[in-house]
Design a protein around this motif. Structure first.
Motif, PDB file in Angstrom:
ATOM      1  N   GLU A   1       1.153  -1.207   0.515  1.00 38.50           N
ATOM      2  CA  GLU A   1      -0.519   0.272  -0.219  1.00 38.50           C
ATOM      3  C   GLU A   1       0.888   1.395  -0.115  1.00 38.50           C
ATOM      4  O   GLU A   1       2.204   1.012   0.272  1.00 38.50           O
ATOM      5  CB  GLU A   1      -0.703  -0.158   0.924  1.00 38.50           C
TER       6      GLU A   1
ATOM      7  N   ARG B   1       0.430   5.186   1.379  1.00 35.88           N
ATOM      8  CA  ARG B   1      -0.591   6.381   1.660  1.00 35.88           C
ATOM      9  C   ARG B   1      -0.100   7.587   1.062  1.00 35.88           C
ATOM     10  O   ARG B   1       0.393   7.698   1.377  1.00 35.88           O
ATOM     11  CB  ARG B   1      -0.293   6.363   3.199  1.00 35.88           C
TER      12      ARG B   1
ATOM     13  N   VAL C   1       0.239   0.171  -6.677  1.00 31.28           N
ATOM     14  CA  VAL C   1      -0.441  -0.362  -5.941  1.00 31.28           C
ATOM     15  C   VAL C   1      -1.849  -1.888  -6.471  1.00 31.28           C
ATOM     16  O   VAL C   1      -1.746  -2.465  -5.992  1.00 31.28           O
ATOM     17  CB  VAL C   1      -1.505   0.139  -5.088  1.00 31.28           C
TER      18      VAL C   1
ATOM     19  N   ASN D   1      -1.222  -5.611  -6.204  1.00 27.85           N
ATOM     20  CA  ASN D   1      -2.266  -6.090  -5.316  1.00 27.85           C
ATOM     21  C   ASN D   1      -3.560  -6.826  -6.190  1.00 27.85           C
ATOM     22  O   ASN D   1      -3.737  -7.747  -6.303  1.00 27.85           O
ATOM     23  CB  ASN D   1      -3.461  -5.439  -4.671  1.00 27.85           C
TER      24      ASN D   1
ATOM     25  N   HIS E   1      -6.175   6.089   1.505  1.00 31.20           N
ATOM     26  CA  HIS E   1      -5.640   4.564   0.259  1.00 31.20           C
ATOM     27  C   HIS E   1      -6.288   4.337  -0.324  1.00 31.20           C
ATOM     28  O   HIS E   1      -7.240   3.111  -0.645  1.00 31.20           O
ATOM     29  CB  HIS E   1      -5.274   3.377   1.410  1.00 31.20           C
TER      30      HIS E   1
ATOM     31  N   TYR F   1      -5.456   1.405  -2.397  1.00 28.52           N
ATOM     32  CA  TYR F   1      -5.591   0.633  -1.741  1.00 28.52           C
ATOM     33  C   TYR F   1      -7.258   0.022  -1.830  1.00 28.52           C
ATOM     34  O   TYR F   1      -8.011  -1.585  -2.426  1.00 28.52           O
ATOM     35  CB  TYR F   1      -4.580   0.523  -0.171  1.00 28.52           C
TER      36      TYR F   1
END
Ligand SMILES: NC(=O)c1ccc[n+]([C@@H]2O[C@H](COP(=O)([O-])OP(=O)(O)OC[C@H]3O[C@@H](n4cnc5c(N)ncnc54)[C@H](O)[C@@H]3O)[C@@H](O)[C@H]2O)c1
Length: 254
Positions: free
Chosen positions: A94, A96, A110, A114, A153, A156
């Motif tokens: 992640e 921020r 990200v 993911n 986020h 994410y």
């Protein structure tokens, strides 16, 4: 032993939750392909522990954010250990940043690790399963943030929300081949990814106040559910996300 005779590939398994799943799978009888992106020493240490358990292990370097490396990862793991029965898409990260400051590079990093990594590693495994008329298990490591908002986020949350739908969709599309696809949504688990929060006394207290079970989770809390979803006990389970969050997701207090 619940995974005796099985072979598993676990992405991002040189540390944290992935490492614990790799070690637990080996204790349950599985041979394991350990994937890492950065630290070969850490990955070799995990493989060494697995071999000491009497299981086979192979270490494969791959950046799952690149589709060519997802294919290479699966090819090398398959070549070394034979057909893979279980894929755990665990690699994740992640960054921020307030929404208005997110750069294209943040987004690509990200979503790449993911989501794209989960998508194309799964595709590389499933193509082989369909070709050989094999069935198998996919376990995606999502997050409570497939449901819960997380200001700062957006990337994410977008990635993990997409994994929730990818899990449901592939369960439907691949169920006819005997393939199950499930996800685990960890809450706050103490690893490198959230060390800034878990090791800061104020932030940690704020987090604990929102967890009904009043403790930060451990990688072992997640690994137990991963074993269950990969085992025969979960043969009729597909398309769902299992929350491992100490009750955090549905907690509300005023
Ligand atoms: N720790 C938590 O509280 C928590 C909560 C919810 C979800 N998760 C998820 O659990 C998974 C594991 O995270 P963790 O907590 O163990 O953190 P971690 O940072 O310790 O582990 C992440 C792993 O992914 C690997 N990785 C990152 N980018 C990669 C890439 N491009 N290619 C290959 N590997 C890559 C890292 O090298 C590392 O091994 C992640 O998907 C994360 O989003 C963690």
């Amino acid at each position: 032993m619940r995974l005796k005779g099985k072979t598993a590939l676990i992405t991002g398994s040189s540390r944290g939750i992935g490492r614990e799943i790799a070690l637990r799978f080996a204790r349950e009888g599985a041979d394991v392909a350990v994937n890492y992106n950065g630290s070969v020493e850490a990955a070799e240490a995990v493989a060494g522990t697995i071999r000491a358990e009497g299981r086979r292990a192979v270490v494969v370097q791959a950046d799952v954010g690149r589709t060519d490396e997802c294919e290479k990862l699966v090819a090398e793991a398959w070549q070394a250990l034979g057909p893979i029965d279980i894929l755990v898409n665990n690699a994740g990260m992640e960054i921020r940043a307030p929404f208005v400051e997110v750069t294209e590079a943040d987004f690509d990093a990200v979503l790449g690790t993911n989501l794209k990594g989960t998508f194309f590693t799964t595709q590389a495994v499933v193509r082989r399963w369909l070709k050989g008329e094999r069935a198998g298990r996919i376990v995606n490591i999502s997050s409570v943030h497939e449901e819960l908002s997380f200001p700062g986020h957006a990337t994410y949350c977008a990635a993990k929300g997409a994994i929730r739908m990818l899990t449901r969709d592939l369960a439907a599309e691949l169920g006819g081949h005997g393939i199950t696809v499930n996800a685990i949504a960890p809450g706050a688990i103490a690893t490198d990814i959230n060390r800034d929060v878990t090791e800061d006394p104020r932030a940690r207290a704020g987090l604990l106040a929102r967890i009904p079970l009043k403790r930060i989770g451990t990688p072992a809390d997640v690994a137990g559910i991963a074993v269950l979803l990969a085992s025969d006990d979960a043969a009729y389970v597909t398309g769902s996300t299992y929350f491992v969050d100490g009750g955090m997701t549905w907690f509300h207090e005023e």
